[in-house]
Write a protein that holds these residues in place. Structure first.
Motif, short mmCIF file in Angstrom:
data_model
loop_
_atom_site.label_atom_id
_atom_site.label_comp_id
_atom_site.label_asym_id
_atom_site.label_seq_id
_atom_site.Cartn_x
_atom_site.Cartn_y
_atom_site.Cartn_z
N THR A 6 -14.36 -8.06 -0.26
CA THR A 6 -13.21 -6.87 -0.96
C THR A 6 -11.91 -7.82 -0.83
N ALA A 7 -10.60 -7.33 -1.20
CA ALA A 7 -9.61 -8.25 -1.53
C ALA A 7 -9.00 -8.59 -0.26
N ARG A 8 -9.42 -7.82 0.94
CA ARG A 8 -9.17 -8.50 2.29
C ARG A 8 -10.06 -9.38 2.74
N ALA A 36 -6.13 -14.83 1.04
CA ALA A 36 -5.33 -13.35 1.28
C ALA A 36 -4.09 -13.32 1.95
N THR A 37 -4.54 -14.26 3.75
CA THR A 37 -3.25 -14.16 4.72
C THR A 37 -1.90 -14.99 3.51
N ALA A 38 -2.89 -16.07 2.90
CA ALA A 38 -1.31 -16.81 2.27
C ALA A 38 -0.85 -16.49 1.36
N GLY A 39 -1.42 -15.11 0.96
CA GLY A 39 -1.20 -15.11 -0.71
C GLY A 39 -1.13 -15.67 -2.07
N VAL A 40 -2.53 -15.91 -1.74
CA VAL A 40 -2.87 -16.72 -3.11
C VAL A 40 -3.55 -16.01 -3.69
N LEU A 42 -6.69 -1.08 -3.89
CA LEU A 42 -7.74 -2.18 -3.34
C LEU A 42 -7.05 -3.25 -3.21
N ASP A 43 -6.82 -3.44 -4.14
CA ASP A 43 -6.25 -5.09 -4.01
C ASP A 43 -4.20 -4.47 -3.99
N PRO A 44 -3.68 -4.08 -2.33
CA PRO A 44 -2.19 -3.45 -3.12
C PRO A 44 -1.62 -5.14 -2.52
N HIS A 45 -1.66 -6.52 -2.18
CA HIS A 45 -0.50 -7.30 -2.91
C HIS A 45 -1.25 -8.07 -4.25
N GLY A 46 -2.13 -7.45 -5.05
CA GLY A 46 -1.97 -8.10 -6.71
C GLY A 46 -2.95 -9.39 -6.43
#
Length: 473
Positions: free
Chosen positions: A169-171, A57-61, A457-461
């Motif tokens: 969760t996604a986070r 999540a931090t890296a946008g992967v 729930l998954d704002p960054h997709g």
């Protein structure tokens, strides 16, 4: 430190696969979808899953959760970008606890379904989900697709069989929702939200499953029929005569069983003469809580009535456990025989039972008019209206030619599904295969609410992108 270095530090070097080591995880079971991945990562605990998700999540992967990789809609296969991490949950295969007095079992997502069945049986209980892939599919995948199988008629889908969940969760937060309560009326039902979400909202890491008493006796029969109308009449008769004891009612086209006996010569139909070449067959099963004699008497009464009123042309009742397994093996071998014969355009659909015969007749006629010579491979769980309506190469067709017309075949079949008030997915999910068609079958408000939930729930997709929903533009 790079993303891969962080992941190796989290789960261990041996559990981060790249290159040829990752290849088995990048193709779906039907070999229709092939993708690429940054790596395949295999955590061994919920804490490790959470750490992996936080890193990504931090890296946008993007993350593609995967269980036994037995799905039929490409829901656990990454795209071609090579950016995603495939999160394999196979190492998370512990049965954490069994509570026979509460009839519950806590299991991790990577548990193979057959192992869960066996553990329940050893505790004197039944976990009733039964699938052809039960020797390799996992509980996490079963939950992610809300799997059904052959006993939905009596026990329901995974939504009915799971009482609680543990989810990352996604986070990368952990929702500790494992609980063995039949009643818990304390707000929104998050359990049902994550079940069937195909990994697009979070990662299911464990579940509290519902168990049942083992049946005292069971009876199995294969019935030869002249039409689907006769199968529907037999289903009505069996429901009246057997009630909740009717645990399985499987419809199979004669061509399907013929393909099984061709592909696997050791298997054979237990009929002779005309009954061995009829167009339709039903496999039904009763589970009884009283005695073998009680089960047999009820079963024979119902089947005798079916023969007397011409709903059934011939009946074979298994006289032993081995014979019962042989009959079920015929049914379970249909997908394997179909795969051996070549690729097909597959549909996993729900149809009102009362309109099943109409749907099959009209859709078969429409397809033959537009694509003459294609084969209709039809089987499924008639008791709950779930039909596997597949279109395979016939005379004059090759796999390549048929698959080139896949979208046109979808259009015909989906149009007929809509006319009878059906659904384009019953138990296999949406994945990639049916994603683009979903908008045609969902009310616009319903679809908008799904997108709202996904974004919340998954704002960054990053959770299983490209599955179920078309990405917001």
């Amino acid at each position: 430190m790079s993303v891969l270095d962080t992941l190796r530090a989290t789960v261990g070097d041996a559990h981060v696969r790249e290159g040829t080591d990752a290849a088995p995880y990048l193709t779906d079971w039907r070999e229709r979808y092939r993708g690429h991945a940054l790596a395949v990562v295999s955590p061994a605990s919920t804490d490790e899953v959470a750490a992996v998700v936080r890193t990504c999540a931090t890296a946008g992967v993007p993350i593609v959760p995967q269980g036994g990789n037995t799905g039929l809609c490409g829901g656990a296969t990454p795209d071609d970008s090579g950016r995603a991490v495939v999160l394999s949950l196979r190492r998370m295969n512990r049965i954490r606890a069994i509570d026979p007095y509460n009839d519950t079992m806590d299991v991790e997502a990577g548990c193979v379904l057959q192992s869960v069945q066996d553990a329940a049986r050893e505790a004197g209980r039944l976990f009733p989900l039964s699938l052809g892939s039960e020797g390799s599919c996992t509980i996490g995948g079963n939950l992610a697709t809300n799997a059904g199988g052959t006993q939905v008629l009596r026990y329901g889908t995974m939504r009915e069989l799971a009482l609680g969940l543990e989810v990352v969760t996604a986070r990368g937060d952990i929702w500790h929702g494992l609980r063995g309560l039949r009643k818990d009326n304390t707000g929104y039902d998050l359990r049902d939200l994550f079940i069937g979400s195909e990994g697009t909202l979070g990662v299911i890491t464990a579940a509290t499953l519902r168990l049942y008493p083992l049946p005292v006796a069971s009876c199995t029969a294969l019935v030869a029929l002249s039409s689907i109308d006769d199968a529907v009449a037999l289903l009505s008769l069996a429901r009246r005569g057997l009630g909740a004891s009717l645990t399985g009612f499987e419809l199979m086209a004669g061509d399907c069983l013929a393909s099984v006996t061709r592909a696997f010569p050791a298997q054979r139909l237990p009929f002779e003469g005309n009954a061995a070449t009829l167009p339709w067959y039903v496999l039904l099963e009763l589970s009884d809580s009283e005695s073998e004699a009680h089960a047999r008497e009820r079963f024979e009464t119902v089947l005798g009535d079916a023969v007397a009123n011409d709903s059934a042309r011939d009946v074979v009742i298994a006289s032993s456990f081995a014979q019962s397994r042989a009959l079920w093996h015929l049914r379970e071998s249909i997908p394997l025989a179909e795969k051996a014969a070549g690729k097909a355009v597959k549909h996993d659909i729900s149809i009102p039972v009362s309109r099943m015969a109409e749907f099959v007749r009209d859709t078969n006629e429409a397809l033959q008019h537009i694509f003459p010579g294609v084969r209709h491979v039809i089987f499924g769980h008639l008791g709950d209206g779930n039909l596997h309506y597949n279109v395979a190469p016939g005379a004059g067709w090759t796999d390549i030619a048929l698959l080139a017309r896949q979208e046109a075949i979808f259009d015909v079949v989906h149009a007929h599904i809509g006319r009878v008030g059906g659904s384009i997915s019953a138990e296999h999910g949406i994945g990639q295969l049916r994603r683009d068609a979903l908008a045609q079958f969902k009310d616009p408000i319903e679809l908008a609410l799904m997108h709202t939930i996904k974004h919340a729930l998954d704002p960054h997709g990053t959770m299983n992108p490209g599955k179920v929903l078309i990405a917001d533009s």
